[in-house]
Design a protein around this motif. Structure first.
Motif, short mmCIF file in Angstrom:
data_model
loop_
_atom_site.label_atom_id
_atom_site.label_comp_id
_atom_site.label_asym_id
_atom_site.label_seq_id
_atom_site.Cartn_x
_atom_site.Cartn_y
_atom_site.Cartn_z
N ARG A 385 43.93 49.01 48.04
CA ARG A 385 44.70 49.62 49.13
C ARG A 385 44.31 49.02 50.48
N THR A 386 43.01 48.78 50.68
CA THR A 386 42.53 48.34 51.99
C THR A 386 42.91 46.89 52.30
N ARG A 387 42.68 45.98 51.34
CA ARG A 387 42.95 44.56 51.60
C ARG A 387 43.65 43.92 50.41
N PRO A 388 44.87 44.28 50.13
CA PRO A 388 45.55 43.76 48.94
C PRO A 388 45.74 42.25 48.96
N ARG A 389 46.14 41.71 50.12
CA ARG A 389 46.42 40.27 50.16
C ARG A 389 45.15 39.45 50.00
N THR A 390 44.09 39.89 50.63
CA THR A 390 42.81 39.19 50.50
C THR A 390 42.35 39.19 49.05
N VAL A 391 42.53 40.32 48.38
CA VAL A 391 42.08 40.45 46.99
C VAL A 391 42.85 39.50 46.08
N TRP A 392 44.19 39.52 46.18
CA TRP A 392 44.95 38.71 45.20
C TRP A 392 44.90 37.22 45.53
N VAL A 393 44.86 36.86 46.81
CA VAL A 393 44.79 35.44 47.17
C VAL A 393 43.44 34.86 46.74
N THR A 394 42.36 35.59 47.00
CA THR A 394 41.03 35.11 46.62
C THR A 394 40.91 34.98 45.10
N THR A 395 41.38 36.00 44.40
CA THR A 395 41.30 35.98 42.94
C THR A 395 42.11 34.83 42.36
N ALA A 396 43.32 34.63 42.87
CA ALA A 396 44.17 33.54 42.38
C ALA A 396 43.54 32.18 42.66
N ALA A 397 42.89 32.04 43.81
CA ALA A 397 42.26 30.76 44.15
C ALA A 397 41.10 30.44 43.21
N VAL A 398 40.31 31.45 42.89
CA VAL A 398 39.17 31.24 41.97
C VAL A 398 39.68 30.87 40.58
N LEU A 399 40.74 31.55 40.13
CA LEU A 399 41.31 31.24 38.83
C LEU A 399 41.88 29.83 38.81
N ALA A 400 42.54 29.45 39.88
CA ALA A 400 43.11 28.09 39.95
C ALA A 400 42.01 27.04 39.90
N LEU A 401 40.88 27.34 40.53
CA LEU A 401 39.75 26.40 40.49
C LEU A 401 39.25 26.23 39.06
N GLY A 402 39.24 27.32 38.30
CA GLY A 402 38.81 27.24 36.91
C GLY A 402 39.74 26.40 36.05
N CYS A 403 41.00 26.32 36.44
CA CYS A 403 41.97 25.53 35.66
C CYS A 403 41.65 24.04 35.67
N LEU A 404 40.89 23.59 36.65
CA LEU A 404 40.61 22.16 36.76
C LEU A 404 39.82 21.64 35.56
N GLY A 405 39.11 22.51 34.88
CA GLY A 405 38.33 22.08 33.72
C GLY A 405 39.16 21.67 32.53
#
Length: 735
Positions: A385-405
């Motif tokens: 509720r407090t920071r929805p955009r920060t949460v989903w953007v950060t999470t998506a970026a970390v997941l995308a980084l994992g895809c590089l493997g």
């Protein structure tokens, strides 16, 4: 009179008693007793009949790789023609004899005596060759044809014992070749009925005890899973016995894990609903009705989605893939049916006692389910509720980084000698063979050519650097090329007269001994080069054998992967649109699932290559990983978003997202732990393919439940707001 929330997503008037469930006295007592008792007895009877089939799966299963190739594959066509040139459907066993100080004449004589004794074994189907001593005198090899209808593990054990008894004490005996590798694989799958099932059930039981802090309820959930598996196994065994389905060891293992994991997941969802209803109503019959009404749609939608994804495997050219689809789909169907019939019946019969010692008490004043609280999931919802955009953007970026493997995942195929993890006699024997003989001895290239083109076809083989020697299946000796005792006539240099061959339907069978190991990438490249040459010079020639089977299997797997992945995505996207009555939400959910899968594969690529040191992966590994992770990942999307939609109808989308997260967070993470534990159990079977699938799915499921469904999807949905339901009425704020 204003409405209030009942805790189950329904609206009820505030006046006491108004709009409540009909009095339970309207339901005859005999029906409340008879209905659950009948359901329990039906499932008990099915489990009693199906249980004994756990030990009989090997009667209707096969690990013959050629049987799984499409009929159009060149290796399959050659395999079908072989009986015309040889007797029976024998599987060649290559015996390698070595001694630390080299073989003496006495050693060779003793070996020949053992081979003569092996000729009388029941499993031997054809002529046993004498010992062929290597040029360096340090090793000998022999060829023993084993009947294709024999138990290959027992046959190789009996053959090994016979030859070891006859050989001198310092002579080492190893069985390799097609029979040796088949025996190793059969031995690896030996623990699939007992060890795999035991480990999976134990892991699930421990997790359920921790989740419920009860003993009776975990046993009830586990019984539901086992009964579903027994009835599914009974059905599948009958279909396999009639030839409708084709079973293998890996299919059997995946079936066990899928049914136990899925049935437990569905049970977790129903139990959560039932417990909630017991708090809000004093009558367990009414609680059962309400719980079924709330759990029916997500369980049915979830199971149907997994089944639809699995049935997409029917598009596969490989029968090992296409038959897994309906086998696993049958298992999921019974898991779903047990969760919606057997489990409710048992819990209805047990009542609140099923939850002992944490018995849910009827509390009319209890806070509505999903209301804000200070629990773990309440705090997670607060962060969303407090920071929805920060949460989903950060999470998506970390997941995308994992895809590089993903670039580290080498999924172009692995040698047959690497399929079994740990020690392997066949692999050891192949290594010894390669030290003293052409590495492809015992697993020749089979070339079927028109009789009139025998010499030309042989010349192509002789001129290829990947072929060490060429022979033809022959009847009688030739003045230029004597026929050996195993009925093989050897060719001389290119252009020399050919031996007299066996002719079947106007064709002859040539055999080429590979310079490289038959299961190596170099051998596959030799097959590809030969096919290209023959396609230009002699279009009627077919190339088969073990190496050709490997090549055709890998090519078919890559083709399947390219076709089936987008089809699965399209099918699941369509189902989500129908379920959520929206377009945008299903698209976003599907994208998050694909992102999660990419991360799981990327991490797997790094772990397989740099941590575990695996030799690569079968091309089917990404396909199976995709089907399981996407189908099961959508499962958790469905658990979450059906509840979010239900709450959004009453409280609006953003509040509905938070309430849905609080209500399903514990259920989804528990379900993820259960499914990850069951798939991890696959690693107890020492087969490379299953170990890789175990890691990919277990890690991917945990990623899905603890990150994607807990942070990414709720935060993204909260940020988008009611537009996520576009183009439904909910997107316009109309409930």
């Amino acid at each position: 009179m204003s409405p209030q929330h009942t805790g189950t997503g329904r609206l009820a008037p505030t006046t006491p008693g108004a709009g409540s469930e009909p009095p339970t006295t309207r339901v005859p007592r005999w029906l409340r007793v008879t209905l659950p008792a009948t359901l329990i007895l039906i499932w008990l009877a099915g489990a009693a009949v199906g249980g004994p089939f756990f030990g009989r799966i090997d009667e209707v299963s096969s690990n013959d790789r050629t049987a799984y190739l499409p009929t159009t594959a060149e290796a399959t066509q050659v395999q079908e023609l072989l009986p015309g040139f040889t007797e029976g459907d024998a599987i060649p066993a290559v015996i390698v004899f070595t001694a630390p100080a080299g073989l003496t004449d006495g050693d060779v004589a003793a070996i020949d005596g053992g081979l003569a004794a092996a000729q009388s074994l029941d499993a031997v189907d054809g002529t046993v060759s004498p010992a062929i001593v290597s040029d360096d005198g340090d090793a000998a090899q022999a060829f023993v044809p084993l009947s294709g209808s024999a138990d290959i593990a027992e046959a190789t054990t009996e053959l090994r014992d016979t030859l070891t008894r006859a050989a001198p004490g310092d002579v080492q005996v190893a069985i390799t070749g097609p029979a040796g590798f088949a025996s190793d694989l059969t031995g690896a799958f030996a623990g699939i009925d007992g060890l795999l099932l035991g480990v999976a059930l134990t892991a699930v039981l421990v997790i359920l005890v921790i989740v419920y802090r009860s003993l009776l309820l975990p046993l009830t959930v586990l019984a539901t899973s086992l009964f579903a598996l027994c009835v599914a196994l009974l059905t599948i065994w009958q279909l396999a016995n009639t030839g409708v389905l084709l079973l293998s060891g890996q299919t059997q293992g995946i079936l066990f894990i899928l049914v136990i994991g899925a049935a437990t997941d569905y049970a977790l969802l129903y139990v959560a609903r039932y417990r909630d209803e017991l708090v809000h109503t004093p009558d367990r019959w009414t609680a059962t009705r309400r719980a079924l009404r709330g759990a029916f749609e997500p369980i049915l939608a979830s199971g149907s989605t997994v089944i639809a994804g699995l049935l997409c495997l029917l598009l596969s050219d490989l029968r090992s893939n296409s038959t897994l689809g309906p086998v696993a789909a049958i298992g999921i169907a019974f898991a779903m049916l047990a969760a919606l019939t057997l489990l409710p019946a048992i819990l209805l019969a047990l009542g609140r006692a099923a939850f002992w010692p944490r018995i849910p008490r009827h509390d009319p004043g209890a806070a509505p389910a999903g209301a804000a609280d200070r629990s773990l999931w309440g705090r997670v919802a607060g962060a969303v509720r407090t920071r929805p955009r920060t949460v989903w953007v950060t999470t998506a970026a970390v997941l995308a980084l994992g895809c590089l493997g993903i670039t580290q995942l080498q999924a172009s195929g692995v040698p047959q000698s690497e399929l079994v993890l740990g020690s392997s006699e066949a692999r050891t024997g192949q290594d010894r063979l390669a030290e003293h003989f052409p590495a492809g001895s015992g697993s020749p290239v089979h070339v079927v050519a028109p009789e009139a083109e025998l010499q030309e076809a042989a010349d192509v083989l002789l001129e290829d650097d990947g072929i060490a020697a060429v022979s033809v299946t022959a009847d009688t000796p030739s003045s230029t090329a004597p026929v050996t005792t195993d009925g093989i006539g050897a060719f001389g240099p290119p252009g020399t007269p050919a031996p007299e061959p066996v002719v079947s339907d106007g064709a002859v069978l040539l055999q080429g001994t590979l310079t490289d190991a038959a299961d190596s990438a170099a051998a596959e490249e030799t097959i590809r080069d030969l096919r290209d040459t023959y396609a230009t010079a002699l279009p009627g020639v077919l190339v088969g054998g073990e190496s050709a089977t490997d090549l055709d299997t890998n090519d078919a797997s890559i083709r399947d992967r390219t076709l089936i992945v987008p089809v699965v995505l399209a099918v699941i996207l369509l189902i989500l649109m129908l379920l959520l009555r929206a377009v945008l939400a299903p698209v976003l959910l599907t994208l998050t699932t694909v992102l999660s899968f990419g991360t799981a594969m990327g991490v797997a690529g790094v772990v397989f290559d740099h941590v575990l040191g695996f030799p690569g992966a079968d091309p089917a590994v990404p396909l199976f990983g995709f089907v399981f992770l996407v189908a099961l990942g959508i499962d958790y999307n469905i658990f979450l978003m059906t509840r979010v939609r239900e709450e959004s109808l009453v409280h609006g989308t953003r509040e509905g997202v938070l309430r849905g997260l609080r209500l399903t967070g514990g259920i989804i993470t528990s379900a993820g732990l259960v499914l990850a534990a069951t798939f991890t159990a696959l690693a107890v079977i020492p087969v490379l393919f299953l170990a890789q699938i175990a890691f990919i799915v277990a890690f991917g499921v945990l990623l899905d439940t603890f990150v994607v469904r807990s942070l990414l999807v709720p935060a993204l949905s909260y940020d988008v707001g009611r537009a996520i339901w576009w183009p439904s009425r909910l997107a316009r704020g109309r409930a």
